[in-house]
Design a protein around this motif. Structure first.
Motif, PDB file in Angstrom:
ATOM      1  N   ILE A   7      -3.545  35.417  -6.018  1.00 10.81           N
ATOM      2  CA  ILE A   7      -3.336  34.182  -5.082  1.00 10.81           C
ATOM      3  C   ILE A   7      -2.863  33.127  -6.057  1.00 10.81           C
ATOM      4  N   ILE A   8      -3.982  32.699  -7.172  1.00 12.42           N
ATOM      5  CA  ILE A   8      -3.521  31.744  -7.972  1.00 12.42           C
ATOM      6  C   ILE A   8      -2.317  31.711  -8.778  1.00 12.42           C
ATOM      7  N   ARG A   9      -2.147  32.906  -9.192  1.00 13.55           N
ATOM      8  CA  ARG A   9      -0.688  33.065  -9.745  1.00 13.55           C
ATOM      9  C   ARG A   9       0.606  32.756  -9.023  1.00 13.55           C
ATOM     10  N   GLY A  10       0.375  33.435  -7.799  1.00  9.53           N
ATOM     11  CA  GLY A  10       1.399  32.980  -6.822  1.00  9.53           C
ATOM     12  C   GLY A  10       1.615  31.732  -6.555  1.00  9.53           C
ATOM     13  N   VAL A  11       0.481  30.989  -6.379  1.00  7.20           N
ATOM     14  CA  VAL A  11       0.635  29.474  -5.947  1.00  7.20           C
ATOM     15  C   VAL A  11       1.317  28.898  -7.084  1.00  7.20           C
ATOM     16  N   ILE A  12       0.803  29.144  -8.447  1.00  6.56           N
ATOM     17  CA  ILE A  12       1.546  28.617  -9.496  1.00  6.56           C
ATOM     18  C   ILE A  12       2.957  28.627  -9.528  1.00  6.56           C
ATOM     19  N   VAL A  13       3.289  29.954  -9.225  1.00  7.65           N
ATOM     20  CA  VAL A  13       4.764  30.454  -9.290  1.00  7.65           C
ATOM     21  C   VAL A  13       5.605  29.621  -8.154  1.00  7.65           C
ATOM     22  N   ILE A  14       4.679  29.261  -7.120  1.00  6.25           N
ATOM     23  CA  ILE A  14       5.551  28.812  -5.820  1.00  6.25           C
ATOM     24  C   ILE A  14       5.814  27.182  -6.169  1.00  6.25           C
ATOM     25  N   ILE A  15       4.482  26.576  -6.809  1.00  7.01           N
ATOM     26  CA  ILE A  15       4.633  25.140  -7.290  1.00  7.01           C
ATOM     27  C   ILE A  15       5.768  25.150  -8.343  1.00  7.01           C
ATOM     28  N   LEU A  16       5.910  25.936  -9.206  1.00  3.59           N
ATOM     29  CA  LEU A  16       6.796  25.935 -10.376  1.00  3.59           C
ATOM     30  C   LEU A  16       8.334  26.040  -9.759  1.00  3.59           C
ATOM     31  N   PHE A  17       8.510  26.924  -8.602  1.00  6.06           N
ATOM     32  CA  PHE A  17       9.803  26.974  -7.978  1.00  6.06           C
ATOM     33  C   PHE A  17       9.915  25.589  -7.281  1.00  6.06           C
ATOM     34  N   SER A  18       9.236  24.968  -6.761  1.00  2.00           N
ATOM     35  CA  SER A  18       9.511  23.906  -6.040  1.00  2.00           C
ATOM     36  C   SER A  18       9.991  22.539  -6.911  1.00  2.00           C
ATOM     37  N   LEU A  43      12.153  28.667 -17.454  1.00  2.00           N
ATOM     38  CA  LEU A  43      11.331  28.955 -16.140  1.00  2.00           C
ATOM     39  C   LEU A  43      11.131  30.577 -16.054  1.00  2.00           C
ATOM     40  N   PHE A  44      12.130  31.304 -16.218  1.00  2.00           N
ATOM     41  CA  PHE A  44      12.128  32.591 -16.308  1.00  2.00           C
ATOM     42  C   PHE A  44      10.966  33.424 -16.891  1.00  2.00           C
ATOM     43  N   PHE A  45      11.018  32.497 -18.272  1.00  2.00           N
ATOM     44  CA  PHE A  45       9.739  33.330 -19.289  1.00  2.00           C
ATOM     45  C   PHE A  45       8.493  32.504 -18.637  1.00  2.00           C
ATOM     46  N   LEU A  46       8.575  31.611 -18.333  1.00  2.00           N
ATOM     47  CA  LEU A  46       7.135  31.082 -17.549  1.00  2.00           C
ATOM     48  C   LEU A  46       6.611  31.985 -16.508  1.00  2.00           C
ATOM     49  N   ILE A  47       7.634  32.338 -15.646  1.00  2.00           N
ATOM     50  CA  ILE A  47       7.038  33.006 -14.508  1.00  2.00           C
ATOM     51  C   ILE A  47       6.717  34.613 -15.144  1.00  2.00           C
ATOM     52  N   VAL A  48       7.325  35.105 -16.280  1.00  2.00           N
ATOM     53  CA  VAL A  48       6.988  36.130 -16.575  1.00  2.00           C
ATOM     54  C   VAL A  48       5.820  36.204 -17.244  1.00  2.00           C
ATOM     55  N   GLY A  49       5.424  35.036 -17.981  1.00  2.00           N
ATOM     56  CA  GLY A  49       4.016  35.078 -18.665  1.00  2.00           C
ATOM     57  C   GLY A  49       3.297  34.909 -17.394  1.00  2.00           C
ATOM     58  N   ILE A  50       3.240  34.200 -16.272  1.00  2.00           N
ATOM     59  CA  ILE A  50       2.437  34.021 -15.291  1.00  2.00           C
ATOM     60  C   ILE A  50       1.929  35.295 -14.767  1.00  2.00           C
ATOM     61  N   ALA A  51       3.002  36.270 -14.492  1.00  2.00           N
ATOM     62  CA  ALA A  51       2.944  37.820 -14.126  1.00  2.00           C
ATOM     63  C   ALA A  51       2.182  38.534 -14.790  1.00  2.00           C
ATOM     64  N   GLY A  52       1.878  37.995 -16.084  1.00  2.00           N
ATOM     65  CA  GLY A  52       1.181  38.942 -16.944  1.00  2.00           C
ATOM     66  C   GLY A  52       1.787  39.706 -17.765  1.00  2.00           C
ATOM     67  N   VAL A  53       3.216  39.693 -17.844  1.00  2.00           N
ATOM     68  CA  VAL A  53       4.093  40.409 -18.568  1.00  2.00           C
ATOM     69  C   VAL A  53       4.313  39.532 -20.007  1.00  2.00           C
ATOM     70  N   LYS A  54       3.952  40.202 -21.047  1.00  2.00           N
ATOM     71  CA  LYS A  54       4.014  39.465 -22.464  1.00  2.00           C
ATOM     72  C   LYS A  54       5.493  39.475 -22.721  1.00  2.00           C
ATOM     73  N   ALA A  55       5.665  38.204 -23.382  1.00  2.00           N
ATOM     74  CA  ALA A  55       7.005  37.801 -23.821  1.00  2.00           C
ATOM     75  C   ALA A  55       7.571  38.772 -24.929  1.00  2.00           C
ATOM     76  N   THR A  56       6.667  39.277 -25.764  1.00  2.00           N
ATOM     77  CA  THR A  56       6.988  40.173 -26.773  1.00  2.00           C
ATOM     78  C   THR A  56       7.613  41.567 -26.236  1.00  2.00           C
ATOM     79  N   SER A  57       6.989  41.941 -25.190  1.00  2.00           N
ATOM     80  CA  SER A  57       7.267  43.366 -24.476  1.00  2.00           C
ATOM     81  C   SER A  57       8.643  43.134 -23.897  1.00  2.00           C
TER      82      SER A  57
END
Length: 271
Positions: free
Chosen positions: A20-31, A73-87
């Motif tokens: 939920i927290i990550r989803g809220v952060i993503v929504i805020i970023l998108f807005s 923004l894409f990499f920020l959302i990927v990071g928030i989703a828990g996917v490592k940028a290196t991966s």
């Protein structure tokens, strides 16, 4: 309830607050991100205009910054989703060939935009005609495309590579243009009379540059007409007005002097 299901539900409940927290952060970023990018681009353009930077360079770099900001923004959302940028980079590197082929056209357009900005075959507000037949007034150049506006106010979006790698006619670069027209008369019209009338019309028009040569000569003896070239020099902004004026004035003067303008005739013989 099966123990496996219970264990799964417990795990979901444990992760739910984080999701939920990550989803809220993503929504805020998108807005807020589009507004943040808009403010950044506006400040950047304002700084460039104070330094009188080329408007095409301004639009190109602004487009590049906007694209870069959305990549971030894409990499920020990927990071928030828990996917490592290196991966993610590893996956993209593995699929590098496919990605490179997919972006081949885009990279060519990016390189084309840079070539246009460096060599300056055209600038903002100049009227150009591409070898592909596309033409219009240059409005802006973006990271992948150049925006043209046609005389009837249509917007034409042309890939940068198409303009960078093909012939372009820049109609507006020089301040003066030669107006070339052809007027036809019938064979029974005296040549000198036609030349005298056309010279008088050319010298009387205010848009004609009198210091430039006025060239009025018979050019072709056609099957049913004598064709006279009519070449005068005008300011580029007077080109179309002068062209339409001469078309009307010559017709009026030819009629007043009983000079026939040939038109197609068909003779029918009946046995």
């Amino acid at each position: 309830m099966h123990p496996v299901i219970i264990k799964f539900l417990d795990k979901v409940l444990d992760l739910l607050p984080t999701i939920i927290i990550r989803g809220v952060i993503v929504i805020i970023l998108f807005s807020i991100w589009p507004k943040f990018v808009a403010v950044l681009i506006k400040a950047y353009k304002k700084a460039l205009r104070k330094k009188n930077v080329d408007p095409l360079l301004e639009s190109f770099t602004s487009s590049m910054i906007k694209t870069l900001m959305y990549v971030i923004l894409f990499f920020l959302i990927v990071g928030i989703a828990g996917v490592k940028a290196t991966s993610l980079v590893t996956v993209l590197g593995t699929a590098g060939l496919a990605v490179g082929l997919a972006l081949q056209g885009s990279l060519a357009n990016l390189a084309g935009g840079m070539l246009i900005l460096f060599f300056k075959p055209f600038t903002k507000d100049e009227y150009i005609v591409a070898s592909s037949g596309v033409e219009g007034t240059v409005d802006k150049i973006q990271i992948l495309y150049t925006i043209l506006t046609t005389p009837d106010n249509k917007v034409v979006i042309v890939p940068n590579s198409q303009l960078a790698n093909n012939a372009i006619t820049n109609v507006s670069r020089n301040p003066e243009r030669r107006l070339d027209m052809v007027f036809s008369v019938s064979y029974d019209t005296p040549t000198e009379k036609v030349k005298e009338i056309l010279n008088r019309i050319a010298n009387a028009h205010p848009a004609v540059l009198k210091e430039k040569p006025i060239n009025i000569r018979m050019s072709v003896q056609n099957a049913s007409s004598l064709d006279f070239i009519f070449r005068v020099w005008v300011k580029k902004e007077d080109y179309w007005t002068a062209k339409f004026d001469f078309t009307e004035i010559v017709k009026t003067e030819f009629d007043a002097n009983n000079i026939e303008i040939p038109y197609q005739k068909i003779d029918i013989y009946r046995k």
